[in-house]
Each structure stands twice: as C-alpha cells, then as structure tokens.
Scaffold this motif. Structure first.
Motif, PDB file in Angstrom:
ATOM      1  N   LEU A 189       0.818  -1.217   0.000  1.00  0.00           N
ATOM      2  CA  LEU A 189       0.000   0.000   0.000  1.00  0.00           C
ATOM      3  C   LEU A 189       0.848   1.262   0.000  1.00  0.00           C
ATOM      4  O   LEU A 189       0.332   2.369   0.169  1.00  0.00           O
ATOM      5  CB  LEU A 189      -0.915   0.012   1.232  1.00  0.00           C
ATOM      6  N   GLU A 190       2.140   1.129  -0.252  1.00  0.00           N
ATOM      7  CA  GLU A 190       3.052   2.266  -0.102  1.00  0.00           C
ATOM      8  C   GLU A 190       3.733   2.577  -1.436  1.00  0.00           C
ATOM      9  O   GLU A 190       4.087   1.678  -2.194  1.00  0.00           O
ATOM     10  CB  GLU A 190       4.114   1.928   0.952  1.00  0.00           C
ATOM     11  N   HIS A 191       3.906   3.895  -1.734  1.00  0.00           N
ATOM     12  CA  HIS A 191       4.646   4.353  -2.912  1.00  0.00           C
ATOM     13  C   HIS A 191       6.071   4.677  -2.543  1.00  0.00           C
ATOM     14  O   HIS A 191       6.345   5.110  -1.404  1.00  0.00           O
ATOM     15  CB  HIS A 191       3.998   5.612  -3.515  1.00  0.00           C
ATOM     16  N   GLY A 192       6.972   4.525  -3.495  1.00  0.00           N
ATOM     17  CA  GLY A 192       8.361   4.900  -3.264  1.00  0.00           C
ATOM     18  C   GLY A 192       9.057   5.159  -4.587  1.00  0.00           C
ATOM     19  O   GLY A 192       8.457   5.092  -5.673  1.00  0.00           O
ATOM     20  N   LEU A 193      10.339   5.491  -4.480  1.00  0.00           N
ATOM     21  CA  LEU A 193      11.150   5.733  -5.684  1.00  0.00           C
ATOM     22  C   LEU A 193      12.112   4.578  -5.883  1.00  0.00           C
ATOM     23  O   LEU A 193      12.655   4.033  -4.917  1.00  0.00           O
ATOM     24  CB  LEU A 193      11.961   7.020  -5.546  1.00  0.00           C
ATOM     25  N   VAL A 194      12.343   4.257  -7.161  1.00  0.00           N
ATOM     26  CA  VAL A 194      13.413   3.338  -7.536  1.00  0.00           C
ATOM     27  C   VAL A 194      14.341   4.117  -8.443  1.00  0.00           C
ATOM     28  O   VAL A 194      13.907   4.646  -9.474  1.00  0.00           O
ATOM     29  CB  VAL A 194      12.869   2.084  -8.250  1.00  0.00           C
ATOM     30  N   VAL A 195      15.615   4.220  -8.047  1.00  0.00           N
ATOM     31  CA  VAL A 195      16.587   4.988  -8.828  1.00  0.00           C
ATOM     32  C   VAL A 195      17.624   4.014  -9.376  1.00  0.00           C
ATOM     33  O   VAL A 195      18.400   3.424  -8.610  1.00  0.00           O
ATOM     34  CB  VAL A 195      17.267   6.077  -7.971  1.00  0.00           C
TER      35      VAL A 195
END
Length: 876
Positions: A46-52
């Motif tokens: 249920l969580e958003h994040g960044l992938v770099v």
C-alpha cells in the motif's frame, strides 16, 4: 515550476528546468535530461516509493515513504524532462527553420518569383521527419506531449508534420496565377502567336529541373524561346548565362535566329545567349578548358564511320588469319543464329516436303537452326551432302517408322545425326534420348558409319573442329571458302556486320563501358552469355582498338569520346559550368553521354534545367539514344517538375486521336491527352489497298491527282526506307509540292497531306522486321519490351506530320500489322484504288495477318497472309 518532494525516510527530490536533484543520506546526485528516466515511481503493497537505477551497474536504490499525490507529480516531471530533452534540439531547429521557410514563401509570393525546389530543400535540410522524431518517445511520452510542450514547441512539432513541398507547390501555383495575369501582354507578344496557358505555365515554372513533355506540333520551340525571354525580362539571369542545346545544326540555327529575333522585338538584349549543338558546344568547352580545340575525325564528321569500320576489318582480315577466320565464321554461320536450339523464327517453307524451317545457303529448308548451321558449314567447305536422306535398310517396327537421317554423305557412304542437346546433355522433349539410342543401334546393327554432332557443341564454333576431324577420318575433303557463291539464303553482309559493330561501338562509348563493365553485364544476362556473344566481343574489341589507334594517328576524336571528355572536364572543374539556365531540345533522343554532359552543367544550387521532348517520338535508339533518360528524368537528374504541352497546332483532332490511340497501345509510353487547336473533326485517316506491290506507284499517282483539284498544297511522301522513293511519280500534278523523305528525316517537319507509300509486312516493311542483333542488348539501354516499340513511335511520327490528311498505302495479303491495328480505329477508313470503300478480313487464327485468296489441290480457299507461320484457312 520548480518543485521539491520529500519522503518519510528523509530523502528529497527537487525538480527545476531539465533536471532532477536527489538528496539522500547526505549524498546529492543530479540527473540531467534523459538521465531523469533512471527515476521511476514504484508501489509495493500500500506504499509508494522511488526506484533509482544505478548509472554504473550497481543495484538500484529504493526509497520509501512517498505520498500518492507526489508520486503522480514525480511521474509527470520525469516524463516532461525526458520528452523535452529528446525533442529539444529538433524543435529548436524546426522553430528557426519554420520562420525562414515562411519568410521564403511569403517573400516569393509577394515578389512573384518562383520558389525553386533546391532553395526550399536547402532550408529543410537536416530537419528530422515527424514520424522518426515521435518514434524516439515511449507511448506514455507521446500521450503526454500536449501537457509538456509549450505553444511554440507544439507549433514547431506541427511544422515537422507538414508536407513542406506541397506548401511550396501551393505557393508556386499562386505565383503562377499572378504571373499569368501580370504578364498577359508578354505572353501574348513574345512569339508571333500568343502562348497558350499550358505553354505559359511551362515558361513561368522556373524550377531547378523541369521536364516538358510536348506533343507533336505543340510549340515546344516557342516555350524555349519564351523561357529565355522571360528569364531576361524578370531579371532571373543575364543572356550570357543562358545556354540552349539542340541535336542538329538546323535546329540550333533555328533556335538562335528565333530567340535573337523575339528577344530583340521585346526591346531586350540577347548578347551572349547561345544556341548550339551538343557537339559544337562540347568542342568549345574542351577548347576553353584545355586551350586546344579537338579535331573530329574526318570519317566521323563526313558520316563515313561504317566505311571506316569496313576498312579496319579489311586490313585485319589481310594481316591476321585468325581474325579473318573468326570474322567469316560469325558473318556466315552465326550472324543469323538466335542462340537457342529451340528458338528463332522460321524463315522458309518447302512446298514439296511441307516443312517450315530455316533456309540454307544451298537453298533447301531444314527443320532447326542447328541443322542450318551444319548445312551452311558443309556448303562453305564444299561438302556434298543429302539432307533428310532415307536410310536404305527397312528398320520400321511397331514403334518406329521409316528412318530418315539428318545428313548423308554419298562420297563416303557416311550418315550424320545432329542431336538437339544442351551442354548438360538435356534433350528437348520426352522420348528424345530413347530415339537417339535406337538410331545408334540401327547403325551398329547394319554396320553403317555414323558421325554425330550436338547443338551445344555446334553453337560453340569449337564443335566444328571435332566434326571436321570425323569427316576427314572418313575421307571427306574440306575446302573452306567464305567467298563461295551462295544459291540459297543470303548471308550477313560485310557492310551489315560492320554497321552492327559501329552501332555497338556508339553505345559502348556513350555509356563509357569498359571490357570489365561489359563482362559484368554479361554475367547478369545468362540468355546472352553464349559462344556467339563471346565471339562477337572478341571481334569487337580488336576493331575498337584499331579504331582508337586510327583516332590517335589522326590526332582526332569521335563525337562520343568528345562528349565524355567535355563531361569529365566539367565534373573536375565545376567553374566551367557558368550557365544559370540550360535548355535542351529533343530530350527523348539524349544518349547517356549527352545526359552526363547536361548533368555536369548543373551546379548544386542556382542552375535551372528545362528539358523538352516527347517520348512518343523517341526514334533514335539505334543511334545511341536512351529513352530512360527522359522517362526516368527524376531518377537521373533529381526531383523534377513535369509540365505537358498537349495542344497541337498542326494536325486535326481526328489525326491526333488516331495517332494517340495507336502509340498509346504501348503502356510504357507517358500519358498525354492531345487536343487540336483547330477543334474537333477532320478527315479520317485513309488506308488504300492495292492487289500487287507493283500497283503502288499508279495508286499513289491517282491519289495525288485527286489532291491537286484544290489550291496549291504540300504533300510529304514518307517512306520507311529511302528506296521507297521509287514509288513516287517523277512529276507532281499541277499545284502540288510533292516531296519524298524517310520518316526519320521528317522529324520536326510538316505538310498539308502525308502519304505513307509502302506500309506492308516483311523485313523491309513498316514495321521493319529486321531484328536488332541480340548482342546490342549488352551495350544498349534496355527497351520496354513491347513488340515493335520503336517502329510504333516512328509510325506515330509519320502520322503526326500532317496538317490535313493522312493516306496509308498497303498491299493485299501483305498488310502491315500496323494497318491491322488501324482497321480497329473508328477514325480510319479503308478504300480501294477507285476511291470506293473496301473490307479487309483479319485472320481469326493469329490476328496478325489477313485472309487472301489462294488456289490449292481442292480448289479456291482463303489462307493467312503470314503462312507458313500461321496455317489458318477458310473456304471461299
């Protein structure tokens, strides 16, 4: 707008202009341009994040704690940065070029100056294609374009999607419309007769490359003269930078006189404007470039080039026995061979045996070309033989009938079978190999001597060597005598073979073909790669070398070498090409050498070529012309504009329609709709048929008497060959100016009435059935493959010389296939010598002959005039 997003894990991502700045754990990294695509938003549970993604192959960096609304904004920012970066340079260039392009169109329309293709293309050079540019984007990036591009950028992208040349065309149409109005007085007075709209359009269309397709009698010379005057009047160039090229001295002289007179009548100066033949221009160009004007070989300039080839051949035959033998071998044995065991048109019929086949030097008819080669070789060697001779022993059985051998030699009691075998041993039909085996068994059983030859070995002259040894082994004496009197078929004459060599040489030189180039061509033409072709090439290059030696000894050149030399000089030194406007007349007759020189005169920008011609009147392929130079104009010279002159001021509409329908049967001809300026109607084209060939002169004289009833008129009698002159009465009826010309020499001329005196079938008929030698295909330009294509165009030229009437004379039973085609045309009528209407019955069997009355064993019947090729009959 600049924006910064912060995650719950203490990291931040800032966006400004074309970059992202990522801060995490005290580390700062900037991702500029397309590197921003390393950042993507990911969702886990249920969580958003960044992938770099790493730039050096290390594991990706994962940053959690991103607000869902911020996730949407980051996705949009990344898409915007990447999209704008991918498009930035292209859109900046497009924005700049759009202004320049718009200014060009606006300025030229306002000033009424034609927008040349090369000027427009120079502005558009380097711009990416709209589709190619969008292909660099992902589907998401393409979908988001309207949100991420400014109004100016969207306008630049839309500019790339436009059909720029269509916009140029629309602007030029407006310029043309305005010029036709503003220059109304000029177009009405530049020539003695006002220009038509289509002529004026061709004059104003001042593009870099313009091809004018001009119907017969449509005023192409007026267009060239008016184009020169227009260019000077509008300040597009000066007279000394205008060059007009024609194909013969008379045409060049007429051009010079007319352009000087008409430009002078307009109050303009024509100083320095030059009209010249290609040959005189090439000579002067070489003189300017080298300081020395070449000398054309006198035998070339005097039209004695074929005689020169004959003289070279005579010297080679006198001094080189091998050359002598090979020349005679080709002339006497291979000159008429088709090169195939099965191909070749029958040229003889034996009524006693009812065999159609090939005529030999001894006078009999044999069944195949291979047998003709053998029979002629035997005759030239003085060998007594019997053709198709019955075998003396009764060998007939349930399968085989009476045995007849191909050849029998009575002096030695030797039999000879000539097998129709290919080099790989293949037979022409099923059961042939079994028949060969049976014949061999017959001779073995009865102890009769048998010699054998095969087509593939006889076709290759080396096969005769083994044949000769076999005959001599049986006591048969060979006495080769190429000058032996020939009671039967005619050989290929020395003069005709010399003419073939000279024609081949013209095409070799015009195309700048080397030995290696011809060998490469031969490798791509397996049907032509035969011993016959190789024998011809061996002879040709020996003659070619002597020809060049003769030129060197005379310190002279021939026309083809001179044109190529002129082209090479201009190609090396473009400064020699100082003309802004180059106009070429009769462009359909251009050789590759002329086309190469013309192309060399065109600079990258700023030069303008006007090429005027009519592919329907292309009749000089035999002299080196390459019609593809005109029909494939853009492929050779670059993108071009085509204008058509379709209004004829010469013929009636009926003659124009008949001639157009006739020539357009060949689908390879460029389309035109020819309209007569005088309006519809006109006398029908008339076919007059006489019963015998010797009745033609009287019929023509009677027709001339009927024409002489009115006011004085001109009559051109146009023969396919010069010897047709004998069909014309020595004295013309009062009031008529009667002239004889060959159709080739009538090009560009006209008369009130035209008579075609001998439109019959046969080798010297119309169309001529004298075939081009197959070897010419190796050096000539490819034709369109349509039967009698060039003869058809020649007939069209003849029809379109007439201002009022065309009368075609033919002979019953010998009607030309062209006459048979005319009979289907509603604009043609058939009349007898008394002026009454007649009917000609076309053969239903072949469609290429007519039914003529004949007598046979069972009485009167109708037979096809093409017999023995067609055996169609009908009862009387």
């Amino acid at each position: 707008m600049p924006r910064t997003w912060t995650g719950t894990g203490g990291w931040s991502l800032a966006y400004a202009r074309d970059r992202l700045k990522l801060e995490t754990d005290g580390t700062v990294e900037e991702l500029v341009g397309t590197e921003a695509s390393r950042v993507r938003v990911a969702r886990r549970w249920l969580e958003h994040g960044l992938v770099v993604a790493s730039a050096d192959g290390m594991p990706a960096l994962r940053l959690a704690g991103l607000d869902p609304r911020d996730a949407r904004e980051i996705r949009a920012a990344v898409t915007r940065i990447v999209t704008r970066t991918k498009l930035r340079d292209a859109l900046a260039l497009a924005a700049h070029r759009e202004q320049v392009f718009h200014r060009l169109l606006e300025t030229r329309v306002r000033k009424q100056r034609w927008i040349a293709h090369d000027d427009a293309v120079a502005i558009l050079a380097g711009l990416p294609h709209h589709a190619d540019l969008l292909a660099t984007l992902t589907p998401d990036e393409r979908a988001a374009l309207p949100r991420h591009l400014s109004a100016a950028e969207q306008r630049a992208l839309a500019f790339l999607a436009q059909d720029h040349l269509a916009r140029v065309g629309a602007a030029n149409e407006e310029i043309l419309r305005r010029e036709l109005i503003a220059g109304r007085d000029f177009f009405a007075g530049v020539e003695r007769s006002p220009l038509t709209v289509e002529q004026a359009r061709a004059v104003v269309s001042h593009d870099n490359r313009v091809r004018v397709i001009a119907a017969a009698g449509s005023g192409k010379t007026s267009v060239m003269v008016a184009r020169a005057a227009y260019a000077i009047r509008r300040g597009l160039t000066t007279p000394d930078r205008i060059l007009m090229l024609a194909f013969n001295a008379d045409a060049a002289r007429e051009l010079q006189e007319r352009v000087d007179a008409r430009i002078g009548a307009l109050g303009l100066r024509a100083d320095g404007l030059r009209a010249a033949t290609f040959h005189s221009f090439g000579l002067s160009l070489i003189a300017e470039a080298t300081g020395r004007r070449p000398r054309i070989a006198p035998w070339v300039e005097d039209g004695k080039d074929v005689e020169k080839v004959q003289a070279i051949v005579d010297r080679l035959r006198d001094t080189d026995l091998d050359f002598r033998f090979r020349w005679d071998l080709f002339r006497l044995l291979y000159g008429k061979a088709s090169g195939s065991a099965e191909n070749g048109d029958h040229d003889s019929y034996d009524p006693d045996t009812q065999v159609s086949g090939f005529a030999t030097y001894r006078g009999e008819t044999v069944r195949s070309e291979g047998e003709r080669l053998v029979a002629d070789w035997l005759f030239l060697n003085g060998v007594d033989y019997r053709y198709a001779h019955p075998y003396p022993h009764n060998v007939a059985d349930r399968v085989h009938g009476r045995y007849t051998a191909d050849f029998y030699y009575p002096a030695a009691d030797v039999w000879h079978e000539h097998w129709a075998l290919g080099a790989d041993g293949t037979a022409p039909f099923r059961g042939y190999a079994e028949a060969m085996a049976w014949k061999r068994r017959v001779h073995a059983t009865h102890g009769t001597a048998l010699v054998e030859t095969a087509w593939h070995a006889i076709q290759d002259h080396s096969g005769f060597e083994a044949f000769a040894r076999d005959l001599e082994r049986h006591g048969i004496t060979l006495d080769w005598n190429p000058d032996r009197p020939l009671p039967g078929a005619d050989p290929l004459e020395h003069e005709r073979l010399a003419r073939l060599v000279r024609t081949f040489m013209s095409h070799v030189k015009a195309g700048a073909l080397t030995r290696a180039a011809l060998q490469e061509r031969l490798a791509t033409m397996p049907a032509l790669d035969t011993p016959r072709t190789r024998l011809f090439l061996d002879l040709y290059w020996r003659i070619h070398e002597r020809w060049q030696d003769e030129l060197d000894a005379a310190d002279a050149v021939d026309f083809d070498d001179m044109l190529l030399r002129a082209a090479e000089l201009v190609e090396r030194d473009p400064g020699l090409a100082r003309w802004d406007l180059v106009m070429v007349d009769e462009f359909q007759d251009s050789s590759r050498a002329r086309a190469r020189l013309t192309k060399a005169l065109l600079r990258d920008r700023g030069t303008h070529l006007l090429a005027v011609g009519d592919d329907w009147q292309a009749i000089n392929r035999f002299a080196g012309a390459d019609l593809s130079v005109m029909t494939g104009f853009s492929a050779y010279f670059g993108p071009a504009l085509t204008r058509r002159l379709q209004t004829t001021f010469r013929t009636t509409q009926n003659v124009a329609d008949v001639a157009s329908r006739f020539v357009s049967r060949n689908p390879a001809q460029l389309t035109k709709t020819v309209r007569a300026a005088r309006g519809p109607g006109g006398a029908p084209v008339t076919v007059v048929r006489v019963e015998r060939h010797d009745a033609l002169p009287a019929a023509i004289e009677a027709h001339l008497q009927r024409l002489s009833g009115g006011p004085g008129a001109t009559v051109d009698v146009l023969g396919r060959y010069g010897f047709d002159r004998k069909l014309v009465p020595a004295t013309a009826p009062p009031g008529l100016d009667v002239r004889f010309r060959t159709v080739h020499r009538s090009k560009g001329l006209e008369a009130d009435h035209v008579i075609l005196p001998n439109v019959t079938t046969g080798r010297y008929g119309f169309p001529s059935t004298i075939p081009d030698d197959p070897v010419l295909a190796l050096a000539m330009s490819a034709d369109d493959g349509y039967r009698h294509a060039e003869e058809r165009r020649l007939f069209y030229v003849a029809l379109t010389r007439a201002r009022h009437t065309v009368t075609v004379f033919t002979v019953a039973g010998r009607e030309s296939p062209f006459v048979l085609e005319l009979l289907e045309d509603p604009g043609v009528e058939v009349r007898g010598t008394d002026g009454g209407t007649e009917e000609i019955r076309v053969c239903a069997g072949c469609g290429e002959g007519t039914l003529v009355r004949r007598s046979g064993r069972h009485g009167e019947f109708y037979g096809c005039s093409t017999f023995p090729r067609c055996r169609e009959t009908a009862w009387v």
